[in-house]
Design a protein around this motif. Structure first.
Motif, PDB file in Angstrom:
ATOM      1  N   MET A  32       0.830  -1.210   0.000  1.00  0.00           N
ATOM      2  CA  MET A  32       0.000   0.000   0.000  1.00  0.00           C
ATOM      3  C   MET A  32       0.860   1.254   0.000  1.00  0.00           C
ATOM      4  O   MET A  32       2.016   1.209   0.413  1.00  0.00           O
ATOM      5  CB  MET A  32      -0.936   0.002   1.215  1.00  0.00           C
ATOM      6  N   GLU A  33       0.277   2.343  -0.463  1.00  0.00           N
ATOM      7  CA  GLU A  33       0.948   3.637  -0.381  1.00  0.00           C
ATOM      8  C   GLU A  33       0.475   4.346   0.883  1.00  0.00           C
ATOM      9  O   GLU A  33      -0.712   4.340   1.191  1.00  0.00           O
ATOM     10  CB  GLU A  33       0.639   4.489  -1.614  1.00  0.00           C
ATOM     11  N   CYS A  34       1.436   4.955   1.580  1.00  0.00           N
ATOM     12  CA  CYS A  34       1.107   5.621   2.840  1.00  0.00           C
ATOM     13  C   CYS A  34       1.610   7.048   2.789  1.00  0.00           C
ATOM     14  O   CYS A  34       2.646   7.333   2.190  1.00  0.00           O
ATOM     15  CB  CYS A  34       1.780   4.903   4.004  1.00  0.00           C
ATOM     16  N   GLU A  35       0.882   7.932   3.457  1.00  0.00           N
ATOM     17  CA  GLU A  35       1.318   9.331   3.548  1.00  0.00           C
ATOM     18  C   GLU A  35       0.987   9.865   4.932  1.00  0.00           C
ATOM     19  O   GLU A  35       0.469   9.141   5.778  1.00  0.00           O
ATOM     20  CB  GLU A  35       0.655  10.177   2.453  1.00  0.00           C
ATOM     21  N   GLY A  36       1.307  11.146   5.153  1.00  0.00           N
ATOM     22  CA  GLY A  36       0.989  11.762   6.433  1.00  0.00           C
ATOM     23  C   GLY A  36       1.746  11.127   7.582  1.00  0.00           C
ATOM     24  O   GLY A  36       2.856  10.609   7.412  1.00  0.00           O
ATOM     25  N   LEU A  37       1.131  11.158   8.756  1.00  0.00           N
ATOM     26  CA  LEU A  37       1.787  10.652   9.959  1.00  0.00           C
ATOM     27  C   LEU A  37       2.151   9.171   9.831  1.00  0.00           C
ATOM     28  O   LEU A  37       3.192   8.735  10.330  1.00  0.00           O
ATOM     29  CB  LEU A  37       0.869  10.877  11.175  1.00  0.00           C
ATOM     30  N   LEU A  38       1.306   8.405   9.137  1.00  0.00           N
ATOM     31  CA  LEU A  38       1.600   6.974   8.976  1.00  0.00           C
ATOM     32  C   LEU A  38       2.907   6.772   8.215  1.00  0.00           C
ATOM     33  O   LEU A  38       3.730   5.931   8.598  1.00  0.00           O
ATOM     34  CB  LEU A  38       0.439   6.265   8.271  1.00  0.00           C
ATOM     35  N   ALA A  39       3.112   7.540   7.148  1.00  0.00           N
ATOM     36  CA  ALA A  39       4.348   7.411   6.365  1.00  0.00           C
ATOM     37  C   ALA A  39       5.564   7.759   7.217  1.00  0.00           C
ATOM     38  O   ALA A  39       6.595   7.077   7.160  1.00  0.00           O
ATOM     39  CB  ALA A  39       4.294   8.314   5.132  1.00  0.00           C
ATOM     40  N   VAL A  40       5.447   8.802   8.013  1.00  0.00           N
ATOM     41  CA  VAL A  40       6.551   9.226   8.893  1.00  0.00           C
ATOM     42  C   VAL A  40       6.838   8.146   9.933  1.00  0.00           C
ATOM     43  O   VAL A  40       7.989   7.755  10.160  1.00  0.00           O
ATOM     44  CB  VAL A  40       6.213  10.569   9.580  1.00  0.00           C
ATOM     45  N   CYS A  41       5.771   7.667  10.553  1.00  0.00           N
ATOM     46  CA  CYS A  41       5.908   6.653  11.605  1.00  0.00           C
ATOM     47  C   CYS A  41       6.544   5.372  11.051  1.00  0.00           C
ATOM     48  O   CYS A  41       7.443   4.792  11.677  1.00  0.00           O
ATOM     49  CB  CYS A  41       4.524   6.370  12.195  1.00  0.00           C
ATOM     50  N   LEU A  42       6.113   4.955   9.871  1.00  0.00           N
ATOM     51  CA  LEU A  42       6.679   3.743   9.266  1.00  0.00           C
ATOM     52  C   LEU A  42       8.175   3.915   8.998  1.00  0.00           C
ATOM     53  O   LEU A  42       8.964   2.997   9.260  1.00  0.00           O
ATOM     54  CB  LEU A  42       5.947   3.412   7.963  1.00  0.00           C
ATOM     55  N   GLN A  43       8.568   5.081   8.497  1.00  0.00           N
ATOM     56  CA  GLN A  43       9.993   5.313   8.225  1.00  0.00           C
ATOM     57  C   GLN A  43      10.791   5.293   9.521  1.00  0.00           C
ATOM     58  O   GLN A  43      11.906   4.755   9.582  1.00  0.00           O
ATOM     59  CB  GLN A  43      10.178   6.649   7.483  1.00  0.00           C
ATOM     60  N   HIS A  44      10.233   5.861  10.580  1.00  0.00           N
ATOM     61  CA  HIS A  44      10.893   5.852  11.890  1.00  0.00           C
ATOM     62  C   HIS A  44      11.064   4.403  12.390  1.00  0.00           C
ATOM     63  O   HIS A  44      12.146   4.033  12.859  1.00  0.00           O
ATOM     64  CB  HIS A  44      10.040   6.683  12.861  1.00  0.00           C
ATOM     65  N   GLU A  45      10.007   3.608  12.266  1.00  0.00           N
ATOM     66  CA  GLU A  45      10.064   2.230  12.804  1.00  0.00           C
ATOM     67  C   GLU A  45      10.971   1.336  11.966  1.00  0.00           C
ATOM     68  O   GLU A  45      11.722   0.520  12.514  1.00  0.00           O
ATOM     69  CB  GLU A  45       8.660   1.623  12.901  1.00  0.00           C
ATOM     70  N   VAL A  46      10.904   1.470  10.638  1.00  0.00           N
ATOM     71  CA  VAL A  46      11.764   0.636   9.787  1.00  0.00           C
ATOM     72  C   VAL A  46      13.233   1.015   9.999  1.00  0.00           C
ATOM     73  O   VAL A  46      14.112   0.158   9.960  1.00  0.00           O
ATOM     74  CB  VAL A  46      11.321   0.716   8.304  1.00  0.00           C
ATOM     75  N   ASP A  47      13.500   2.291  10.284  1.00  0.00           N
ATOM     76  CA  ASP A  47      14.851   2.706  10.674  1.00  0.00           C
ATOM     77  C   ASP A  47      15.368   1.883  11.855  1.00  0.00           C
ATOM     78  O   ASP A  47      16.545   1.504  11.887  1.00  0.00           O
ATOM     79  CB  ASP A  47      14.847   4.184  11.108  1.00  0.00           C
ATOM     80  N   HIS A  48      14.500   1.643  12.835  1.00  0.00           N
ATOM     81  CA  HIS A  48      14.920   0.868  14.012  1.00  0.00           C
ATOM     82  C   HIS A  48      15.452  -0.510  13.598  1.00  0.00           C
ATOM     83  O   HIS A  48      16.355  -1.048  14.238  1.00  0.00           O
ATOM     84  CB  HIS A  48      13.742   0.653  14.973  1.00  0.00           C
ATOM     85  N   LEU A  49      14.882  -1.086  12.540  1.00  0.00           N
ATOM     86  CA  LEU A  49      15.308  -2.418  12.091  1.00  0.00           C
ATOM     87  C   LEU A  49      16.718  -2.383  11.508  1.00  0.00           C
ATOM     88  O   LEU A  49      17.382  -3.414  11.408  1.00  0.00           O
ATOM     89  CB  LEU A  49      14.319  -2.975  11.059  1.00  0.00           C
ATOM     90  N   GLU A  50      17.166  -1.184  11.129  1.00  0.00           N
ATOM     91  CA  GLU A  50      18.533  -1.009  10.620  1.00  0.00           C
ATOM     92  C   GLU A  50      19.464  -0.482  11.711  1.00  0.00           C
ATOM     93  O   GLU A  50      20.615  -0.121  11.429  1.00  0.00           O
ATOM     94  CB  GLU A  50      18.534  -0.025   9.440  1.00  0.00           C
ATOM     95  N   GLY A  51      18.966  -0.389  12.930  1.00  0.00           N
ATOM     96  CA  GLY A  51      19.794   0.124  14.020  1.00  0.00           C
ATOM     97  C   GLY A  51      19.921   1.632  14.013  1.00  0.00           C
ATOM     98  O   GLY A  51      20.859   2.188  14.588  1.00  0.00           O
ATOM     99  N   THR A  52      18.987   2.309  13.352  1.00  0.00           N
ATOM    100  CA  THR A  52      19.031   3.764  13.231  1.00  0.00           C
ATOM    101  C   THR A  52      17.935   4.394  14.083  1.00  0.00           C
ATOM    102  O   THR A  52      16.783   3.947  14.056  1.00  0.00           O
ATOM    103  CB  THR A  52      18.832   4.173  11.750  1.00  0.00           C
ATOM    104  N   LEU A  53      18.315   5.439  14.828  1.00  0.00           N
ATOM    105  CA  LEU A  53      17.351   6.173  15.649  1.00  0.00           C
ATOM    106  C   LEU A  53      17.110   7.542  15.020  1.00  0.00           C
ATOM    107  O   LEU A  53      17.939   8.030  14.250  1.00  0.00           O
ATOM    108  CB  LEU A  53      17.899   6.360  17.067  1.00  0.00           C
ATOM    109  N   PHE A  54      15.997   8.185  15.395  1.00  0.00           N
ATOM    110  CA  PHE A  54      15.711   9.492  14.779  1.00  0.00           C
ATOM    111  C   PHE A  54      16.789  10.518  15.124  1.00  0.00           C
ATOM    112  O   PHE A  54      17.055  11.421  14.340  1.00  0.00           O
ATOM    113  CB  PHE A  54      14.298   9.991  15.142  1.00  0.00           C
ATOM    114  N   ILE A  55      17.466  10.334  16.261  1.00  0.00           N
ATOM    115  CA  ILE A  55      18.541  11.266  16.621  1.00  0.00           C
ATOM    116  C   ILE A  55      19.768  11.092  15.722  1.00  0.00           C
ATOM    117  O   ILE A  55      20.662  11.934  15.736  1.00  0.00           O
ATOM    118  CB  ILE A  55      18.951  11.129  18.110  1.00  0.00           C
ATOM    119  N   ASP A  56      19.802  10.009  14.943  1.00  0.00           N
ATOM    120  CA  ASP A  56      20.879   9.856  13.954  1.00  0.00           C
ATOM    121  C   ASP A  56      20.638  10.735  12.725  1.00  0.00           C
ATOM    122  O   ASP A  56      21.521  10.857  11.875  1.00  0.00           O
ATOM    123  CB  ASP A  56      20.995   8.388  13.513  1.00  0.00           C
TER     124      ASP A  56
END
Ligand code: NI
Length: 168
Positions: free
Chosen positions: A124-148
């Motif tokens: 599915m295509e996502c936008e808005g807060l959901l798109a932001v939240c998904l990018q933040h969470e998938v970052d965690h799977l790569e060992g990346t935090l938003f402070i990076d």
């Protein structure tokens, strides 16, 4: 089971998570426990590495802990930016980085591909807060935090504040 959410600078948050091989009853239970931990902590997303499991599993619910009507449990999620959709800057926080928020630049729209807990494909295509939240969470799977993703100056101010709080 009640899960403990790891906080920065726990080194387990830096690991790259491994793909989920199969959806088992244990995985379903873990996902349910993660959703409960996310709601209890007043969050809208939680990734498995945040509770010490280095596997590619996330839960998100951008409707929040009051409403709880948008829970998505995603196995092996993959995101690709939707071409031409531009970027957005949103103030983000993280359950693993308590008491700190900062603006982060993200893709405005992403295509999400994953599996659900029944093994069905999600696309599915996502936008808005959901798109932001998904990018933040998938970052965690790569060992990346938003402070990076924040500037060096902001990051060093954050680290100073953290050192003071931890008494180091
Ligand atoms: Ni987070």
């Amino acid at each position: 089971m009640s899960l403990t959410i790891l906080t920065y600078p726990d080194p387990r948050l830096k690991r790259v998570s491994q793909p989920v091989q199969a959806v088992t009853p244990e995985l379903r239970q873990l996902a349910a426990d993660m959703a409960e931990a996310m709601y209890r902590a007043d969050g809208i997303g939680l990734a498995a590495p945040q509770i010490g499991e280095a596997i590619r599993l996330i839960v998100v619910d951008v409707t929040g802990p009051e409403q709880r009507s948008g829970l998505m449990t995603l196995v092996n999620p993959r995101l690709t930016p939707v071409p031409g959709s531009g970027s957005v800057q949103t103030e983000e926080g993280c359950l693993s980085v308590p008491d700190y928020r900062s603006k982060v630049k993200r893709h405005a729209k992403v295509r999400l591909e994953a599996q659900d807990l029944d093994g069905n494909p999600v696309d599915m295509e996502c936008e808005g807060l959901l798109a932001v939240c998904l990018q933040h969470e998938v970052d965690h799977l790569e060992g990346t935090l938003f402070i990076d993703h924040i500037s060096h100056l902001k990051r060093s101010l954050f680290e100073d504040k953290l050192r003071k709080r931890m008494g180091r």
